[in-house]
Design a protein around this motif. Structure first.
Motif, mmCIF file in Angstrom:
data_model
loop_
_atom_site.group_PDB
_atom_site.id
_atom_site.type_symbol
_atom_site.label_atom_id
_atom_site.label_comp_id
_atom_site.label_asym_id
_atom_site.label_seq_id
_atom_site.Cartn_x
_atom_site.Cartn_y
_atom_site.Cartn_z
ATOM 1 N N GLN A 16 -8.587 6.874 2.606
ATOM 2 C CA GLN A 16 -8.247 7.577 1.346
ATOM 3 C C GLN A 16 -7.894 6.586 0.231
ATOM 4 O OE1 GLN A 16 -5.048 10.097 2.510
ATOM 5 N NE2 GLN A 16 -6.311 11.226 3.948
ATOM 6 N N CYS A 17 -7.624 5.311 0.620
ATOM 7 C CA CYS A 17 -7.235 4.323 -0.399
ATOM 8 C C CYS A 17 -8.318 4.234 -1.467
ATOM 9 C CB CYS A 17 -7.052 2.946 0.218
ATOM 10 S SG CYS A 17 -5.542 2.841 1.152
ATOM 11 N N LYS A 18 -7.848 3.873 -2.655
ATOM 12 C CA LYS A 18 -8.793 3.804 -3.767
ATOM 13 C C LYS A 18 -9.892 2.773 -3.477
ATOM 14 C CE LYS A 18 -5.735 5.253 -7.515
ATOM 15 N NZ LYS A 18 -4.347 4.936 -7.211
ATOM 16 N N SER A 19 -9.523 1.661 -2.819
ATOM 17 C CA SER A 19 -10.555 0.653 -2.561
ATOM 18 C C SER A 19 -10.754 0.522 -1.056
ATOM 19 C CB SER A 19 -10.111 -0.686 -3.146
ATOM 20 O OG SER A 19 -9.467 -1.445 -2.176
ATOM 21 N N GLU A 20 -11.947 0.010 -0.698
ATOM 22 C CA GLU A 20 -12.183 -0.071 0.753
ATOM 23 C C GLU A 20 -11.720 -1.422 1.281
ATOM 24 O OE1 GLU A 20 -16.303 -1.660 -0.609
ATOM 25 O OE2 GLU A 20 -14.754 -0.373 -1.430
ATOM 26 N N SER A 22 3.654 -0.053 -6.753
ATOM 27 C CA SER A 22 2.917 -1.305 -6.633
ATOM 28 C C SER A 22 1.539 -1.182 -7.291
ATOM 29 C CB SER A 22 2.757 -1.644 -5.165
ATOM 30 O OG SER A 22 1.878 -2.718 -5.027
ATOM 31 N N SER A 23 1.088 -2.293 -7.897
ATOM 32 C CA SER A 23 -0.207 -2.213 -8.582
ATOM 33 C C SER A 23 -1.314 -2.569 -7.599
ATOM 34 C CB SER A 23 -0.237 -3.201 -9.740
ATOM 35 O OG SER A 23 -0.424 -4.493 -9.227
ATOM 36 N N PRO A 24 -2.520 -1.994 -7.810
ATOM 37 C CA PRO A 24 -3.640 -2.300 -6.896
ATOM 38 C C PRO A 24 -3.929 -3.801 -6.908
ATOM 39 C CG PRO A 24 -4.374 -1.053 -8.820
ATOM 40 C CD PRO A 24 -2.901 -1.015 -8.822
ATOM 41 N N LYS A 25 -3.698 -4.442 -8.076
ATOM 42 C CA LYS A 25 -3.926 -5.874 -8.194
ATOM 43 C C LYS A 25 -3.107 -6.620 -7.152
ATOM 44 C CE LYS A 25 -6.467 -8.080 -11.349
ATOM 45 N NZ LYS A 25 -6.143 -8.055 -12.736
ATOM 46 N N LEU A 65 0.836 -1.207 0.000
ATOM 47 C CA LEU A 65 0.000 0.000 0.000
ATOM 48 C C LEU A 65 0.865 1.250 0.000
ATOM 49 C CD1 LEU A 65 -2.788 -1.098 2.489
ATOM 50 C CD2 LEU A 65 -3.021 -0.820 0.048
ATOM 51 N N LEU A 66 2.059 1.103 0.604
ATOM 52 C CA LEU A 66 2.947 2.277 0.661
ATOM 53 C C LEU A 66 3.625 2.530 -0.673
ATOM 54 C CD1 LEU A 66 4.808 1.982 4.057
ATOM 55 C CD2 LEU A 66 3.386 3.862 3.305
#
Length: 2044
Positions: free
Chosen positions: A1758-1762, A1709-1712, A1704-1705
């Motif tokens: 704030q992360c794109k996904s919950e 890195s990809s969200p996948k 996450l940091l």
């Protein structure tokens, strides 16, 4: 007379130049005498007069001039050098002699001209004479004409070229001077003598009166062929022959063939000037031709008709014109216009000849279909057009179109097509009408002769008759097998009437036959149609000469019986010949059969056939068998007998013995009788039914084989397979297929209907029964032997798993050859077998390709699509091209009809947008594959334009074009390309790129051809101009191609072609030709029988996609290139070498095979040492230069000659870089096999490679670097060490290359520099690289600085030479460099040093300018690393470690032993360099706590030594131990190589193997993985891996990273290799994670990195693209699940949390990635209920705490996904649910609970759950909660114990806990602690026991130690702790916590006391104080793991080398003074543990 006497004294040559005419006259007279006297034509005397001869002939004094002319004539006749004077003398004669009034002068002038012609200078003389025709003086013109006439009459038209003369003739006829006109008339008559009617067309436009006069003269010319009467110097043998004939007076033979050849040589067409008509078309032509009114259309056509009447047209782009004419012919309603358009087409075809060929394919179908018109004038026009068009192309090219029209329903079309075929055949020779063409044509014509319309039948007969006449009965008869006698006679009758164009009769016969001249223009056909002759080398004997070559394959082929297999279906038909009558045997009724059988069988037998008693039936069968055995063939009623056998019970027979007999009898009948298909049908069903029977199967197969022999395999197989698949029994199906596989091998493949089988095979592949599938795949394998790769195309849509099985089967067959058929031959070898397998094979290949279902995409190529492709907007053009790509992709295999596509694509080939050009090229490549051999017809209109693209200035476009041309040529063969003038037109263009690419291509293709079209000769003049091109590369390529041109055209033709060159050029070219003649390879042999299949794996390759090579017999055909490497056997061998072409051609071809066996490096004892001595003693040049001079190269050559194979040396020092590539390829090949040879010549190899660094050719450089990488790998495996001499003569040149502009090269060089550190001390490398930083090349400076940084990083400061200070100062100067990259590199390097060395750096650098200093400080601040307060221990540099006296002698060669750790390190560095530009996850943002990173830098700085080394205990001299040991300064040193015997060999072997897993070499890695996998799979051995798990996993994920970053990006690597490596890695990991005890040993840090690697792999899109990528990803999925389930649950949970936090940091890195990590966490959460009790909750909560600290709730939101926040909540919720309120007791490891919201969150969750349930009692049902309640209810004793164990389990209080437990046990000796230990791991249990024992010994020992001063060796055993379990650096107790250091410290104290050491001397705080409460508990990251593993590796490595150090050498080293950061502390503890373990084991 005084002055007379003056000049009298002068030498002759000066007299000749004297100003007095008398002097000159005298000079000439004397010169004449002198010239007649000199015998030696090469005498130096001649040269004196070279410059004077012109003056001889141009003397101003008439008297002197006459003498001068005589002298000049003598000179020209006798002097060798006379040729050099030709131009000036001839010009002098023309201008100054021919105008003289004296007849004698003119005569001499004429003689001089003729003499020049005799000495081979004809062209120059002719040129001067033709210039003379433009002179104003008519005398001169007349004399010139006369001279030309005389020359022609004496030397003939071969030597005097007529074309330029005829060109000026009409102009001479127009002259005002009668004398000129008369002379011209005489000349025209002379020319007519030589070329007859060919002279008419050029003169048709002269004055009619003159023409009439000429005609009259021509009639008088004798019809005898004219002969050459005067001969050139090179024709002396001809002259002798001529003189003999003259002497014999019998002028009978007409002077041999040479003269005859001259007769038809000149074609009128050649003499004509080409006219350019395209520009002359009316401006509105294209509008008019589309006009509504027919009159306007007619006007347009008439305009064209006038233009095309020109007999020779300039080549150009006629596509549009042809298109509109075709449209008129096909679509126009007015028949008059159709006829007119047809005339225009005929005119175009006649005028363009071969150049019209490219349009032929478009027009032919239209014309043939138009034959439906009945009007005679239309039909005639169409006939003329199609005949003219036929002459511009070949039958092969238009065969598809013609055959398609032959099935038309309209009889007129059928009739006219047959007639056209008949006329076309007349133009063929046996070689241009091969079987492959005859077969389809005969099949179609046979339908015509059975047609209902008589005119169609007649035409069919005529065509077949013509074919019979042309190809001969032997070729045609097999196709006429089924024709009845009447029709056959009719065909033969037609054949007799046919008169061939190429018959024994000359052109005259053809004229009569054709009746009407092609158009009104030329009176004779031999003019226009005669082009065919021109093609066949333009000589009459051409076809005759070539015919034998066609057959040359014949005789040898008869050798094998196999020949009877015939070719394709033809063979089969041929074989049916003798038994045609039987095939149609009528079916007999059962009664008739019984009668017939009764006649030949005993009566008892017939009665017992259906007896109820099996014994009687058996007896009956025995009688039956005897009767059959005794019968004669002629009297055996086969059908009756088999029907008797089939009678009830028939095939339902239940007794197996009877059945076996019955089947055997069927086989007998089939073998002995005339067995027909009718009989076969009776029994086959029964046989198929029994084929799967266990007992009768083999008999059934035998019977089937016998039937196949009687009725042919193709028919039998088809029946049998159909029957097998119409029933349900899988056993029968699989056995039938097995029988067929065998049968094909026995009978061969000829005539089999592949298509029918393929559909059955597909059914079989889909069967549910595996046996059927297996048999089907085996059958495919057998078919593959015969059919080759095209077979796979049918199965592309099968499931991948099946496809991979099929591929595996094909792979097995690769390289095998089809066996020669052994059956199906003997009986009917009648039919055309003699042409043998060559054709058969090829036919099969062709058939298969023909069978592919081809889609017709013609309708998809819409006008709209075509207009898109031609749109103004490039984006729309691109869309159009994309559409075409997808159309072709969808269709896969297409028919040749592609509508308007060719023209559209052609215009895209010169698109201004290069991307579109490339796209078009790739479409054309696709097209070739999709269309297969049919692409032939598009060669002229699409293939040649691709060649034009080879002239593009962009390299990648050229490469694409070349690939396309090759893809096409693979399908079409080369003939199409070489025919016609297209190729020579391309070569004519003066584009250096085009020329070099085209010549390169020809040089590659020509050597593989057996014959080429004569048109190749047209390229020769352009080839010569290329030899003198301004561009060096073009010259080079032209020289390379020269021998191959010569191989086909012969030296004579090539030499003759030089005559048109300028004199200077000519001499040069002739010299080159001589040279090429020596190198000329032999033509590839026609494959003789033996070698037809010899070509190993190339048997299938022969029909690459079955290029229509079937016309193997032709003079102008070619055959595919046998793979030179494999063609080593049979007749092809010696010639195959020729194919390899450029290999040192100067050697006789046959020798080469022997030459190249044997080693390539010869080991000369002490050779290298001697060379070094020589260099030291300055006997030879020292290898030191800025660019290599010739003397260096020569020196190296001489040095190499003794130790390198001669042929290889020739390659290495060849002028052509391609040879260097070959040499390197050979060296790579021999690298492994000749290690010692390579090492013995290493200095020379490296020197030779330095020369390659100075080459400009990138491909050589790349190859050299590839070799170096392999070489240094080998050297480091061999532990070789570079000598100083080798290093100094190689490294500086390698470093030059680090500055190359190409990235790839720089990368390779850096990788090589890294590898070199393994075989050459890094400190010495440092000096060389430091030198490199002084280069002028900024790229080199930057790369060298980076490399220095890497060295310091890997080897510490000691590497800096001469001193760190000086080195750093030097580096720092570059901070001020003017180049940005250099500045950055310098800053980065110094930052690296700063990270290793801390603030001392500033001292070492000294003064820097303010600007530089501020830049440096800024950079240091920015750099992500903070240096540790203490200097990190650095690697000891051990350049030449002093060898111990007892060291093994062999070690001396190898230099110091390198430890494995540095290998791992080097590998790591290599990845680092490659990773620099990739935001790899390992360098995540630095907010992450350091412990959670795999810190590569740490690993590099680690030197492989243990951080805190203990005094090494050596057993032999115990006295040393008793002396107090002072703690010295921390020195940098290696682990003691001395090694106790206890360290068993397995451990070190495992270490060694594991180190190889991370190897950069794929194969090494795969082997290592396989070994480990083997260990893991055997239960008894798997334990050996214990203690090595982390080490193994680290090596594995390093390998994963290497694949990800390096291998996958490497274009050159075969991706199958990578898949193989992946599967090995995944396989061995799965094996590991199936063994729970081992899986649990994996520590958190390692698991984190492992999961990182696996998830990255799952997301790697490049893997999905691989063929088996999906399989790999599925396996990874499986592995991940195993890892999650089997690893230590605490460790894996912790690892996943850290990984999630990192991902996450990390910005990169990809969200996948994060998503997959979370999925893993969810899976863990699901497992929690089962695993909760084995998890160390304290540690997990600490991890969650850290996570929440880094990611407070706000930040997470704030992360794109919950998902992250939900994952965390789910985890905590589940923990609360399972643990209840007790969860809050597990926060012990968290220092400051307020830093995160963890506690608050837990409380909330607890409160929530309490509210929900209302009372805690209800929770009993929950898992885990019940346990809490139980505990509470137990006695207090348990509470106390629980408390104690809790202490032992926690880090801080472990010591205290143990002490309490000890006290407790002492107090309550009966207390049962078993239940507490039961649930814990083995290690925890032994840890507790060991702790208790330790406390015991300690408490008892205290008293004892006080009294004792020494300690006896026996006692040692007793006081050593019992367990020798190796503590891996991260093994914790049950809860996965670290074992406290204090335990070890206590132990250490005891040991020190025992050894008499004073503990009080410690001058440092006790470790406990430092470590009792680490700020953040450490998760041993894989870095720390590596530290300890590397030291183990080193030990194992050293054990491998058995270094016995002297026993009294004790290595001691201090303990690090302070330990600052927790991570290093942890590492130190690890090492302490290691040391203690070692001490323990040594103590035993």
């Amino acid at each position: 007379m005084g002055d007379d006497s003056e000049w009298m004294k002068l030498p002759i040559d000066q007299k000749c130049e004297h100003k007095l005419w008398k002097a000159r006259l005298n000079g000439y007279e004397e010169a004449l005498k002198l010239f007649q006297k000199i015998d030696d034509e090469k005498s130096p005397e001649w040269s004196k007069y070279l410059g004077l001869i012109k003056k001889f002939v141009t003397d101003s004094n008439a008297v002197a001039q006459l003498k001068g002319l005589e002298a000049a004539l003598a000179y020209v006749e006798n002097a060798h050098v006379a040729g050099k004077t030709t131009g000036e003398v001839a010009s002098g004669v023309v201008n100054k002699v021919f105008n003289q009034p004296k007849a004698r002068a003119k005569e001499l002038g004429l003689d001089i001209c003729l003499m020049y012609i005799e000495i081979e200078k004809g062209e120059a003389v002719q040129e001067e004479l033709l210039k003379g025709l433009d002179n104003k003086n008519p005398k001169i013109i007349v004399a010139c004409i006369e001279t030309l006439r005389k020359a022609l009459s004496e030397f003939g038209s071969k030597i005097i070229s007529l074309k330029p003369i005829i060109k000026v003739l009409p102009k001479l006829f127009e002259s005002r001077e009668k004398a000129v006109r008369d002379e011209a008339k005489l000349l025209a008559v002379e020319i007519y003598r030589w070329i007859r009617d060919a002279l008419r067309p050029p003169l048709q436009n002269i004055n009619s009166v003159q023409l009439k006069e000429l005609e009259e003269e021509w009639v008088k010319v004798s019809s005898a062929a004219p002969k050459q009467t005067r001969f050139l110097r090179s024709q002396q043998e001809l002259k002798a022959k001529f003189e003999q004939q003259q002497a014999a007076g019998g002028d009978a033979d007409g002077g041999g063939d040479d003269e005859e050849e001259a007769v038809p040589q000149v074609d009128a067409y050649e003499l004509l000037e080409a006219v350019e008509i395209l520009s002359k078309l009316p401006k509105d032509f294209y509008e008019k031709i589309e006009a509504k009114k027919w009159q306007e259309r007619k006007e347009a056509l008439e305009a064209v008709e006038v233009l095309v009447k020109n007999p020779k047209l300039e080549s150009g782009d006629y596509a549009d014109l042809v298109k509109v004419l075709k449209k008129v012919v096909g679509k126009d309603t007015n028949v008059m216009l159709v006829a007119l358009a047809a005339k225009c087409l005929a005119g175009l075809a006649t005028g363009l000849r071969k150049k019209f060929g490219q349009y032929a394919g478009h027009v032919v179908p239209t014309i043939l279909e138009k034959f439906k018109e009945k009007k005679p004038q239309v039909v005639q026009a169409l006939q003329e057009a199609i005949d003219a068009i036929f002459l511009t192309t070949t039958l092969q090219n238009i065969s598809e179109d013609v055959l398609a029209v032959m099935d038309n329903k309209n009889p007129t079309i059928k009739q006219q097509t047959s007639l056209f075929i008949a006329r076309s055949f007349r133009h063929c020779t046996p070689s241009t009408l091969p079987k492959s063409l005859l077969k389809p044509f005969c099949a179609a014509l046979l339908k015509h002769i059975n047609d209902s319309a008589p005119e169609v039948r007649d035409a069919g007969f005529e065509a077949l008759g013509t074919a019979l006449k042309v190809a001969g009965e032997k070729a045609v008869n097999p196709f006429l097998a089924d024709v009845d006698k009447l029709k056959l006679d009719r065909i033969k009758e037609c054949a007799e009437k046919v008169e061939l164009v190429y018959g024994k009769k000359t052109g005259g016969a053809a004229e009569k036959k054709e009746g009407k001249p092609v158009t009104g223009k030329t009176p004779a056909l031999s003019g226009t149609g005669g082009d065919k002759e021109a093609k066949d080398a333009a000589t009459k004997p051409g076809p005759l000469k070539k015919a034998p070559t066609a057959k040359s394959g014949g005789p040898p082929k008869k050798g094998k019986p196999a020949a009877a297999a015939g070719m394709g279906g033809a063979g089969a038909k041929g074989k049916k010949g003798p038994e045609t009558k039987e095939i149609f045997e009528s079916e007999l009724s059962i009664e008739v059969c019984e009668e017939k059988a009764a006649a030949v069988l005993p009566a008892s037998c017939i009665q017992q056939l259906d007896s109820g008693n099996w014994k009687e039936r058996l007896a009956c069968m025995e009688e039956f068998q005897k009767a059959v055995e005794l019968m004669e063939r002629s009297e055996m009623p086969c059908q009756a007998l088999v029907r008797m056998l089939a009678k009830k019970p028939g095939w339902k027979e239940t007794n197996f013995q009877v059945m076996q007999m019955k089947l055997h009898i069927v086989a007998l009948i089939a073998q002995k009788g005339n067995f027909s298909k009718t009989s076969a049908q009776v029994v086959l069903d029964g046989l198929v039914d029994k084929v799967g029977d266990v007992k009768c199967g083999s008999n059934a197969k035998e019977a089937m084989t016998a039937i196949a022999e009687a009725c042919q395999l193709p028919w039998t197989a088809e029946q049998v397979v159909a029957m097998a698949f119409s029933q349900k029994n899988p056993k029968n199906q699989s056995e039938t297929l097995n029988w067929l596989s065998n049968a094909i091998k026995e009978f061969g493949f000829s005539g089999l209907n592949v298509k029918a089988f393929i559909s059955n095979v597909k059914t079989a592949l889909a069967a549910t029964n595996p046996a059927v599938r297996t048999s089907a795949i085996t059958l495919l394998g057998v078919m593959y032997l015969y059919v080759g790769p095209p077979l796979r195309m049918f199965f592309e849509d099968e499931k991948p798993a099946l496809l991979s099985q099929i591929d595996a089967e094909f792979e097995k067959m690769q390289g095998q050859t089809a066996p020669a058929p052994t059956r199906g031959i003997s009986r009917h070898s009648g039919g055309g077998g003699d042409d043998g397998e060559e054709e058969e094979q090829e036919d099969v290949g062709n058939d298969v390709v023909d069978l592919l279902p081809r889609t017709d995409i013609g309708d998809k190529i819409t006008a709209e699509l075509v207009s898109k492709i031609g749109d103004k907007n490039w984006k729309i053009r691109k869309e159009g091209l994309d559409e075409v790509t997808s159309i072709i992709n969808d269709a896969k295999f297409i028919q040749p009809n592609i509508g308007e596509l060719p023209a559209a694509l052609k215009s895209r080939l010169n698109d201004s947008n290069k991307i579109l050009v490339q796209q078009t090229l790739s479409i054309l490549q696709q097209l070739a594959t999709a269309m297969g051999p049919n692409i032939k017809q598009h060669v002229k209109n699409l293939g040649i334009p691709v060649i034009t693209v080879l002239g593009d200035s962009k390299n990648n476009v050229r490469a694409a074009a070349l690939a396309t041309v090759n893809a096409w040529a693979e399908q079409t063969g080369m003939k199409e390309w070489l025919e016609g003038e297209d190729l020579s037109e391309e070569l004519k263009k003066e584009n250096p790129f085009l020329r070099q690419e085209l010549l390169g291509w020809l040089a590659e293709k020509l050597p593989t051809l057996r014959a080429v079209p004569s048109d190749l000769l047209l390229c020769v003049p352009h080839l010569y101009s290329c030899l003198e091109d301004r561009n060096g590369d073009v010259r080079k390529k032209a020289q390379d191609a020269l021998p191959f041109f010569m191989m086909h055209l012969g030296f004579e033709k090539m030499a003759k072609a030089t005559s048109k060159l300028k004199p200077t050029s000519k001499d040069q070219v002739l010299a080159m030709l001589e040279k090429a003649k020596a190198n000329m390879p032999a033509k590839p042999a026609p494959p003789a029988k033996a070698s037809s299949r010899v070509v190993g794996g190339a048997a299938p390759a022969k029909f690459q996609p079955a290029s229509a090579l079937a016309e193997d017999s032709g003079s102008n055909t070619m055959e595919s290139k046998p793979d030179p490497k494999k063609a080593k056997a049979g007749g092809a061998s010696s010639k195959a070498k020729g194919v390899q072409g450029k290999k040192v051609l100067s050697k006789p071809n046959l020798k080469e095979d022997d030459d190249k066996s044997g080693p390539i490096f010869i080991i000369v004892p002490n050779g290298k040492e001697q060379r070094m001595k020589d260099e030291k003693g300055l006997k030879v040049l020292k290898w030191n230069f800025t660019t290599p001079r010739d003397e260096y190269i020569e020196q190296l050559k001489t040095q190499m000659s003794s130790c390198v194979a001669k042929w290889l040396q020739d390659e290495m020092f060849h002028a052509d870089f391609q040879h260097h590539n070959k040499a390197l390829a050979v060296m790579i090949e021999h690298l492994e096999s000749e290690k010692d040879g390579v090492i013995s010549c290493l200095d020379l190899i490296l020197k030779w490679l330095t020369l390659r660094f100075f080459d400009t050719n990138t491909s050589v450089l790349m190859k050299a670097l590839e070799y170096l990488k392999l070489l240094f790998n080998l050297l480091s495996q061999e532990e070789y060490h570079l000598t100083e001499n080798e290093a100094s003569s190689f490294i500086p040149y390698l470093i030059l290359k680090v500055g190359e502009p190409k990235d790839v090269i720089r990368k390779d060089v850096r990788a090589i520099l890294n590898r070199m550190c393994l075989i050459y001390p890094a400190s010495k490398m440092f000096t060389f690289i430091m030198e490199g930083t002084k280069s002028k090349n900024s790229k080199q400076r930057a790369e060298c600085l980076e490399e220095l940084g890497c060295l310091v990083e890997s080897y510490g400061m000691n590497v800096c030479q001469p001193t760190p200070g000086k080195a750093l100062k030097e580096m720092a100067t570059h901070i001020g460099d003017r180049d940005n990259t250099v500045r950055n590199a310098a800053l980065n390097t110094i930052v690296t040093v700063y990270n290793v060395h801390g603030d001392q750096v500033f001292k070492l650098i000294g003064n820097l300018s303010e600007k530089d200093m501020s830049m440096l400080e800024e950079r240091i601040k920015r750099s992500a690393k903070r240096p540790s307060a203490a200097p990190v221990r650095q690697a000891e540099e051990k350049p030449q470690r002093t060898q111990n006296i007892s060291a093994n002698a062999s070690m001396l060669r190898k230099g110091p032993a390198e430890d494995m750790s540095s290998k791992l390190k080097i590998m790591y560095r290599t990845y680092r360099i490659q990773n620099r530009n990739m935001g790899s996850h390992s360098e995540t943002a630095h907010t992450v706590p350091r412990e959670f990173q795999l810190d590569l830098d740490e690993i590099e700085n680690d030197n492989g030594t243990v951080r805190c080394e203990m005094p090494a205990l050596v057993q032999h001299k115990l006295d040393d131990i008793f002396e107090p040991v002072l703690i010295p300064e921390p020195k940098i040193r290696a682990v003691s190589p001395h090694f106790d015997d206890m360290h068993s060999n397995t451990a070190s072997t495992i270490n060694f193997v594991i180190s190889q897993v991370a190897s950069g070499d794929i194969n090494t890695s795969i082997q290592a993985l396989a070994q480990i996998d083997e260990v893991l799979r055997q239960e008894d051995k798997a334990e050996a891996m214990s203690g090595h798990i982390d080490q193994f996993l680290i090596a594995t994920f390093m390998q994963l990273r290497l694949i990800y970053n390096t291998h996958m990006a490497d274009e050159k690597l075969d991706k199958d290799e990578i898949v193989k490596l992946y599967s090995c890695i995944i396989g061995s990991m799965i094996s590991l994670f199936q063994i729970e005890s081992l899986a649990r040993e994996a520590s958190t840090g390692v698991l984190k990195d492992l999961m990182h690697g696996l998830i990255t792999l799952m997301l790697d899109s490049r893997v999905e693209d691989l063929e088996e990528g999906e399989q790999v990803i599925r396996s990874v999925n499986l592995l991940v699940v195993k890892v999650l389930e089997k690893s230590d649950q605490t460790n894996i949970l912790s690892a996943l949390l850290v990984l999630l936090q990192d991902s996450l940091l990390a910005t990169a890195s990809s969200p996948k990635f994060s998503e997959l990590v979370m999925k893993c966490l969810w899976r863990m959460v699901r497992l929690l209920p089962e695993t909760i009790n084995s998890i160390n909750l304290d540690r997990i909560l600490l991890d969650i705490h850290i996570f929440m600290k880094v990611f407070p709730k706000e930040k997470l939101k704030q992360c794109k996904s919950e998902f992250p926040i939900r994952t965390l909540k789910t985890l905590l919720h589940t923990l609360c649910k399972l643990k209840g309120p007790k969860i809050l007791d597990h926060l012990t490891m968290i220092d400051n609970k307020n830093e995160s919201e963890l506690e608050a969150h837990l409380c909330r969750v607890m409160k929530h759950s309490m509210d929900q349930t209302g009372s805690k009692a209800d929770k009993d049902t929950e898992k885990g909660a019940s346990r809490i309640e139980e505990k509470a209810s137990k006695a207090k004793v348990n509470d106390i114990l629980a408390e104690i164990f809790k202490k032992i389990g926690s880090k801080e209080n472990t010591k205290e806990g143990l002490a309490e437990l000890y006290e407790y046990k002492k107090k309550y000796s009966d207390a049962d602690i078993e239940p507490f230990l039961k649930n814990s791991s083995q290690f925890f249990q032994s840890y507790v026991e060991r702790g208790l024992r330790l406390i015991e010994t300690e408490r008892e020992g205290k008293g004892r130690i006080a009294g004792s001063t020494g300690i006896s060796p026996q006692m040692e055993g007793t006081c050593a702790p019992a367990s020798t379990h190796t503590v891996s650096s991260s093994i914790g107790n049950t809860n996965g916590e670290e074992v406290g250091p204090s335990v070890y410290l206590e132990r250490l104290k005891i040991l020190r006391q025992r050894c008499g050491l004073d503990n009080a001397k410690e001058d440092r705080p006790p470790l406990t104080s430092l470590l009792s409460k680490p700020a953040v508990p450490t998760v041993a990251s894989s870095t720390d793991m590596l530290h300890s593993k590397l030291s183990q590796l080193r030990e194992s490595r050293e054990q491998y080398q058995h270094l016995d150090l002297d026993s009294n050498q004790t290595h001691s080293s201090g303990i690090g003074t302070t330990l600052a950061s927790p991570s290093s502390a942890a590492a130190n503890i690890d090492d302490l543990k290691k040391r203690l373990e070692r001490i323990k084991s040594s103590r035993k």
